[in-house]
Motif scaffolding. Structure first.
Motif, PDB file in Angstrom:
ATOM      1  N   TRP A   1      55.673 -11.383  45.149  1.00 12.90           N
ATOM      2  CA  TRP A   1      56.156 -12.171  44.025  1.00 12.90           C
ATOM      3  C   TRP A   1      55.699 -11.501  42.741  1.00 12.90           C
ATOM      4  CZ3 TRP A   1      58.970 -16.778  43.756  1.00 12.90           C
ATOM      5  CH2 TRP A   1      59.267 -17.394  44.975  1.00 12.90           C
ATOM      6  N   TYR A   2      56.541 -11.573  41.711  1.00 13.18           N
ATOM      7  CA  TYR A   2      56.206 -11.005  40.400  1.00 13.18           C
ATOM      8  C   TYR A   2      56.457 -12.047  39.315  1.00 13.18           C
ATOM      9  CZ  TYR A   2      55.926  -6.185  42.103  1.00 13.18           C
ATOM     10  OH  TYR A   2      55.547  -5.030  42.745  1.00 13.18           O
ATOM     11  N   TYR A   3      55.567 -12.092  38.327  1.00 17.91           N
ATOM     12  CA  TYR A   3      55.843 -12.864  37.117  1.00 17.91           C
ATOM     13  C   TYR A   3      56.834 -12.089  36.263  1.00 17.91           C
ATOM     14  CZ  TYR A   3      52.461 -16.698  37.290  1.00 17.91           C
ATOM     15  OH  TYR A   3      51.790 -17.845  37.604  1.00 17.91           O
ATOM     16  N   LEU A   4      57.850 -12.783  35.758  1.00 16.00           N
ATOM     17  CA  LEU A   4      58.796 -12.129  34.856  1.00 16.00           C
ATOM     18  C   LEU A   4      58.090 -11.790  33.541  1.00 16.00           C
ATOM     19  CD1 LEU A   4      61.932 -14.377  35.446  1.00 16.00           C
ATOM     20  CD2 LEU A   4      61.470 -12.113  36.388  1.00 16.00           C
ATOM     21  N   GLN A   5      58.462 -10.653  32.967  1.00 15.51           N
ATOM     22  CA  GLN A   5      57.830 -10.163  31.744  1.00 15.51           C
ATOM     23  C   GLN A   5      58.871 -10.046  30.627  1.00 15.51           C
ATOM     24  OE1 GLN A   5      54.615  -9.858  31.702  1.00 15.51           O
ATOM     25  NE2 GLN A   5      54.272 -10.031  33.912  1.00 15.51           N
ATOM     26  N   PRO A   6      58.415 -10.048  29.350  1.00 16.94           N
ATOM     27  CA  PRO A   6      59.362  -9.862  28.238  1.00 16.94           C
ATOM     28  C   PRO A   6      59.991  -8.474  28.286  1.00 16.94           C
ATOM     29  CG  PRO A   6      57.179 -10.568  27.462  1.00 16.94           C
ATOM     30  CD  PRO A   6      57.040 -10.207  28.896  1.00 16.94           C
ATOM     31  N   ARG A   7      61.088  -8.318  27.597  1.00 17.03           N
ATOM     32  CA  ARG A   7      61.734  -7.018  27.497  1.00 17.03           C
ATOM     33  C   ARG A   7      60.818  -6.067  26.737  1.00 17.03           C
ATOM     34  NH1 ARG A   7      67.296  -6.375  27.933  1.00 17.03           N
ATOM     35  NH2 ARG A   7      67.822  -8.396  27.027  1.00 17.03           N
ATOM     36  N   GLU A   8      60.719  -4.856  27.202  1.00 20.70           N
ATOM     37  CA  GLU A   8      59.860  -3.884  26.522  1.00 20.70           C
ATOM     38  C   GLU A   8      60.373  -3.650  25.106  1.00 20.70           C
ATOM     39  OE1 GLU A   8      59.885  -0.526  29.106  1.00 20.70           O
ATOM     40  OE2 GLU A   8      58.962  -1.640  30.744  1.00 20.70           O
ATOM     41  N   ASN A   9      59.427  -3.676  24.154  1.00 19.86           N
ATOM     42  CA  ASN A   9      59.748  -3.526  22.725  1.00 19.86           C
ATOM     43  C   ASN A   9      60.662  -4.644  22.218  1.00 19.86           C
ATOM     44  OD1 ASN A   9      58.316  -1.076  22.681  1.00 19.86           O
ATOM     45  ND2 ASN A   9      60.126  -0.003  23.467  1.00 19.86           N
TER      46      ASN A   9
ATOM     47  N   GLU B   1      51.379 -17.982  45.089  1.00 17.74           N
ATOM     48  CA  GLU B   1      50.388 -18.630  44.225  1.00 17.74           C
ATOM     49  C   GLU B   1      49.844 -17.665  43.174  1.00 17.74           C
ATOM     50  OE1 GLU B   1      50.106 -18.556  47.608  1.00 17.74           O
ATOM     51  OE2 GLU B   1      51.036 -20.532  47.894  1.00 17.74           O
ATOM     52  N   HIS B   2      49.790 -16.375  43.486  1.00 18.33           N
ATOM     53  CA  HIS B   2      49.212 -15.390  42.564  1.00 18.33           C
ATOM     54  C   HIS B   2      50.136 -14.181  42.424  1.00 18.33           C
ATOM     55  CE1 HIS B   2      45.536 -17.691  42.528  1.00 18.33           C
ATOM     56  NE2 HIS B   2      45.558 -17.710  43.835  1.00 18.33           N
ATOM     57  N   PRO B   3      51.256 -14.366  41.723  1.00 22.63           N
ATOM     58  CA  PRO B   3      52.202 -13.251  41.572  1.00 22.63           C
ATOM     59  C   PRO B   3      51.577 -12.086  40.804  1.00 22.63           C
ATOM     60  CG  PRO B   3      53.181 -15.352  40.897  1.00 22.63           C
ATOM     61  CD  PRO B   3      51.725 -15.578  41.055  1.00 22.63           C
ATOM     62  N   ILE B   4      52.137 -10.907  41.022  1.00 22.50           N
ATOM     63  CA  ILE B   4      51.707  -9.725  40.275  1.00 22.50           C
ATOM     64  C   ILE B   4      52.144  -9.914  38.819  1.00 22.50           C
ATOM     65  CG2 ILE B   4      52.058  -7.228  40.024  1.00 22.50           C
ATOM     66  CD1 ILE B   4      52.533  -7.214  43.127  1.00 22.50           C
ATOM     67  N   GLY B   5      51.258  -9.575  37.911  1.00 21.65           N
ATOM     68  CA  GLY B   5      51.559  -9.762  36.494  1.00 21.65           C
ATOM     69  C   GLY B   5      50.827 -10.934  35.893  1.00 21.65           C
ATOM     70  N   ASP B   6      50.000 -11.625  36.700  1.00 23.31           N
ATOM     71  CA  ASP B   6      49.200 -12.749  36.209  1.00 23.31           C
ATOM     72  C   ASP B   6      47.911 -12.205  35.622  1.00 23.31           C
ATOM     73  OD1 ASP B   6      47.733 -14.974  35.753  1.00 23.31           O
ATOM     74  OD2 ASP B   6      47.925 -15.824  37.762  1.00 23.31           O
ATOM     75  N   LYS B   7      47.870 -12.096  34.304  1.00 21.51           N
ATOM     76  CA  LYS B   7      46.708 -11.501  33.653  1.00 21.51           C
ATOM     77  C   LYS B   7      45.461 -12.342  33.860  1.00 21.51           C
ATOM     78  CE  LYS B   7      49.324  -9.117  30.069  1.00 21.51           C
ATOM     79  NZ  LYS B   7      49.670  -9.089  28.649  1.00 21.51           N
ATOM     80  N   SER B   8      45.614 -13.659  33.852  1.00 17.51           N
ATOM     81  CA  SER B   8      44.447 -14.516  34.011  1.00 17.51           C
ATOM     82  C   SER B   8      43.829 -14.311  35.385  1.00 17.51           C
ATOM     83  CB  SER B   8      44.818 -15.987  33.813  1.00 17.51           C
ATOM     84  OG  SER B   8      45.755 -16.392  34.785  1.00 17.51           O
ATOM     85  N   PHE B   9      44.700 -14.104  36.412  1.00 17.42           N
ATOM     86  CA  PHE B   9      44.148 -13.907  37.750  1.00 17.42           C
ATOM     87  C   PHE B   9      43.520 -12.523  37.880  1.00 17.42           C
ATOM     88  CE2 PHE B   9      44.485 -12.851  42.294  1.00 17.42           C
ATOM     89  CZ  PHE B   9      43.615 -13.825  42.752  1.00 17.42           C
ATOM     90  N   GLN B  10      44.137 -11.536  37.244  1.00 24.68           N
ATOM     91  CA  GLN B  10      43.539 -10.192  37.277  1.00 24.68           C
ATOM     92  C   GLN B  10      42.167 -10.201  36.611  1.00 24.68           C
ATOM     93  OE1 GLN B  10      46.691  -8.002  35.424  1.00 24.68           O
ATOM     94  NE2 GLN B  10      47.837  -7.743  37.334  1.00 24.68           N
TER      95      GLN B  10
END
Length: 832
Positions: free
Chosen positions: A261-269, A809-818
């Motif tokens: 699972w991945y967290y969606l991220q904003p468009r780069e720039n 529960e812990h998708p990749i891209g979760d800064k708080s979990f990292q």
């Protein structure tokens, strides 16, 4: 009752004050002013909206919002919008605080710079992907590699303009690659199930040991997969970007398979090029707590210590009182303590004990309960929880009317508008004050029992301590019910859930003037006009310098400070609550007595209900309050008489006729109020009389037959949705936070025990009446807190061992979990 938990739970609580914004960019055009409001969002989901502040570039909101956060989130966001009557409201700027950063701002007033709002940077939700690299041998014998990309599902996508019709666009990023493959559009869902597979042909080196590649070959480890989620739009501007992920193919590793699972991220720039300073700033006070609650048995030692507090002598050495001593703000301690004690039905003895101790320390009766002590804060919190319905029933109709009518009530000649008349405004204000005063002073029968019992305790402590002061019995109670309950609710109805938003400036001024007057009326001060600094308020108050107002306040305070607990009646002073002529039916006590109707003078005190031949004569009959089993209306058909009610006792019912329907209801209400805590109150009654050998209602012949109708007028017990374990966890967290103060208090106990000389200055902030008893309690607190600390450490360690990055529960891209992983790896040898 105790809530039994069978598993651990985590709770997130958010309380915030949206203060004000400043330097909002002006509106382009001649007017330049804006009509702004602020929204509070969990990611992009709006959960609260302030009022609109019109024609301002520095809007003040001053609105509080409190909620339990029901789901996981990544950002707590605040948007400032400009209202547009003709088009969609336009966003001016936003503040987005990452979940892991919330603790940085906990409990502090902070100014945040507004950031530009861009559709490309507003993302939420997550996507589940599966990647597989496989070899395919062609007819010519050449080995090709195919990347199979499976887009399974998404969760928590934003709803844009009331709809979400998402699809996924998948592309392989690399030299000379531009092919984009799309899933089908899933209509009307923000949790789409796609389950579609896309294939991309790739070449890869024969061996990873090879140092150089042919030009035609691609190094798979340098490629990346791009998945963008979009919302199908009917607008000509194109589809809206909802968020995306970039997955480097090196995650495939030796096995050539990846599922996560991945967290969606904003468009780069993504985002507009706007100078941040040009957008203004927003002041916020964020209080964010995250509690992990264990099963109930974990809290038994600490909970038992807390609930035993009322029995500790002196009460200053109790576990609950010590919490108030070590917390930075008394309010911090009061909130969970009151909720815990209310839940277990022990709030009255606890508040009685700490109030008695405070009164004993007070030297001047005029300063009684005026400080921000633990007692004051606990009573405030109890009134808020137990008295919210009482407040709503009493004040909401008239407050709504004031806010809707917008009648001018300004009485300060300096602030008067040209179009307004001072005498008209005074008349408007006087009518509002009279109506609010009347609804308050006639509401005593509805005051919750728990509040009455607390007020009784305050009054008795004050009277015992200051026997010379005749008014202290009233001021001890009015300092809470008027000063800290009704007056603040009138002043700020939005804070007491009486109105959705803070009133407009003109209405707010009206409510301020009403609140000041009501506060002074309730204080029973001897020279009331002198209480006002402003001459116009002193002049206005002359209207209310009549004895009837003081009498009404005293009668109201007498009623709400009457205890329903009969073990306290022996020490309680009899208080006359109501009296007057009514007609009663003879009870037939004598064998040959006539059962006719006679006019009698009735008198009710908090001890007994009596009737007399005429006013001032001795009682013909006395019914102790504890013998009243129910008070109910009597059906007209019984004696063909209106406005009758019955006071039901053990042997018989006393039938009474009041002068009118209003009087009958007033007697029923007040008799029900004073008898509502009686142990043997009936649950059923007979709505008609027992005549000619049977009950008229149910026709049963036995006079002792149980009632055929459920009783009305029984008090609604305060049902608070309180989790006792959770409140104990909150208290544990506070003790843990202030552990250094607990240790310092231990040292102070030792210092006081050893030295009889002057107290050391560094320990003077603590109230320690009995060093030995306080030291003993502190040892027990520290032991219970340390045990819970160990359990929390073990829980975190076990959670860390079981956690898998890339899970739902812990998708990749979760800064708080990292961040959490990093913290754990620094203090642990476990790996995921």
């Amino acid at each position: 009752s105790c809530i039994i938990s069978t598993h651990s739970r985590t709770f997130l609580l958010l309380a915030l004050c949206t203060g004000e914004a400043k330097n909002i960019p002006p509106y382009p055009g001649p007017n330049r002013m804006r009509d702004c409001y602020c929204t509070v969002n969990l990611d992009q989901e709006e959960v609260f909206r302030t009022k609109i502040v019109e024609k301002s570039l520095c809007p003040f909101y001053g609105e509080d919002f409190y909620c339990e956060i029901p789901r996981s989130f990544r950002h707590l966001s605040f948007y400032i919008f400009d209202r547009d009557v003709f088009r969609r409201d336009s966003s001016i700027g936003k503040v987005a605080v990452q979940k892991e950063d919330l603790q940085k701002y906990h409990g502090k007033d902070t100014w945040f710079q507004l950031q530009p709002v861009s559709a490309d940077s507003e993302v939420q939700g997550k996507v589940h992907l599966e990647l597989r690299l496989s070899e395919v041998i062609t007819d010519s014998g050449v080995i090709n590699h195919k990347l199979a990309t499976r887009v399974l599902e998404c969760q928590g996508l934003p709803i844009v303009n009331g709809q979400c019709d998402p699809y996924a666009a998948v592309s392989l990023l690399g030299p000379s690659r531009s092919e984009v493959k799309k899933t089908k559009v899933k209509r009307k869902t923000n949790n789409p199930q796609f389950d579609e597979v896309f294939y991309f042909e790739v070449t890869r080196p024969l061996s990873y040991t090879k140092r150089q590649f042919d030009v035609e070959e691609e190094d798979v480890d340098k490629l990346a997969l791009r998945v963008d989620l979009c919302n199908l739009s009917n607008l000509k501007f194109g589809d809206e970007f909802l968020g995306g992920v970039r997955v480097p193919l090196r995650v495939l590793g030796q096995l050539g398979v990846h599922d996560a699972w991945y967290y969606l991220q904003p468009r780069e720039n993504g985002g507009k090029s706007v100078k941040v300073e040009e957008l203004g700033s927003l002041r916020l006070n964020i209080v964010y707590t995250e509690d992990h609650v264990f099963p109930s048995e974990h809290y038994t030692p600490l909970r038992d210590l807390l609930l035993h507090s009322a029995n500790v002598q002196p009460v200053s050495a109790s576990t609950a009182n010590i919490l108030g001593e070590v917390c930075r703000e008394k309010q911090e301690a009061a909130i969970p303590l009151v909720r815990l004690f209310l839940h277990y039905g022990k709030i009255v003895p606890f508040i009685s004990a700490i109030a008695h101790a405070e009164v004993h320390r007070t030297q001047d009766p005029n300063t009684i309960f005026r400080g921000n002590s633990l007692t004051s804060k606990c009573i405030d919190e109890t009134m808020k929880l137990a008295g919210m319905d009482y407040l709503r029933v009493t004040l909401k109709p008239i407050i709504d009317e004031i806010c809707t009518e917008h009648k001018p009530c300004e009485i300060d000649p300096v602030k008067l508008k040209e179009s307004e008349n001072l005498e008209t405004n005074r008349g408007n204000l006087r009518r509002y004050v009279d109506r609010i005063f009347d609804v308050i002073t006639t509401s005593g029968v509805r005051c919750p029992t728990v509040m009455c019992d607390i007020f009784f305790s305050l009054r008795e402590s004050a009277v015992t301590r200051f026997q010379v002061d005749q008014d202290v019995r009233y001021t001890a109670v009015s300092s809470f019910i008027f000063l800290r309950f009704f007056a603040p609710a009138i002043l700020s109805p939005n804070l007491f859930q009486l109105r959705p938003h803070h009133p407009d400036p003109a209405t707010s001024r009206t409510l301020t003037l009403i609140s000041k007057t009501i506060q002074t009326l309730g204080s029973l001060a001897t020279s009331k006009s002198a209480n006002f600094k402003e001459a116009y308020m002193a002049a206005f108050y002359e209207y209310f310098n009549e004895q009837k107002y003081a009498d009404a306040v005293k009668n109201f305070l007498d009623l709400i400070s009457t205890s329903g607990k009969w073990d306290q009646k022996s020490i309680e002073t009899p208080i006359m609550l109501k009296e007057g002529f009514m007609i009663k039916r003879a009870q037939g006590r004598n064998r040959f007595g006539m059962k006719n109707f006679k006019k009698r003078w009735f008198r009710l005190t908090n001890h007994e209900f009596t009737y007399h031949k005429t006013k001032g004569e001795g009682a013909l009959c006395s019914i102790p309050i504890e013998n009243i089993l129910a008070v109910e209306r009597l059906e007209e058909e019984s004696f063909k008489m209106k406005n009758m009610f019955q006071v039901i006792q053990y042997e018989r019912a006393l039938y009474i006729q009041a002068n009118n329907c209003v009087e009958a209801q007033a007697w029923i209400d007040i008799l029900t109020k004073v008898s509502q805590c009686n142990h043997k109150r009936l649950s059923t009654y007979h709505p008609s009389a027992y005549l000619n050998g049977h009950w008229l209602c149910c026709k049963l012949s036995a006079e002792a037959a149980p009632g055929c109708m459920p009783c009305t007028g029984l008090p609604a017990n305060i049902q608070l949705d309180v989790d006792g374990d959770r409140e104990t966890e909150r208290i544990y967290s506070l003790y843990s936070t202030y552990m250094t103060k607990l240790i310092k208090m231990e040292e102070a106990c030792g210092s006081k025990s050893v030295y009889d000389g002057p107290e050391q200055e560094e320990y003077s902030s603590f109230v320690i009446d009995d060093p030995q008893e306080t030291y003993k309690t502190l040892k027990q607190i520290v032991s219970a807190v340390q045990t819970l600390e160990q359990q929390h450490t073990k829980y975190k360690r076990d959670k860390f061992k079981k956690t898998k990055i890339g899970s739902q529960e812990h998708p990749i891209g979760d800064k708080s979990f990292q961040c959490y992983i990093r913290q754990q790896s620094e203090s642990s040898t476990y790996s995921i």
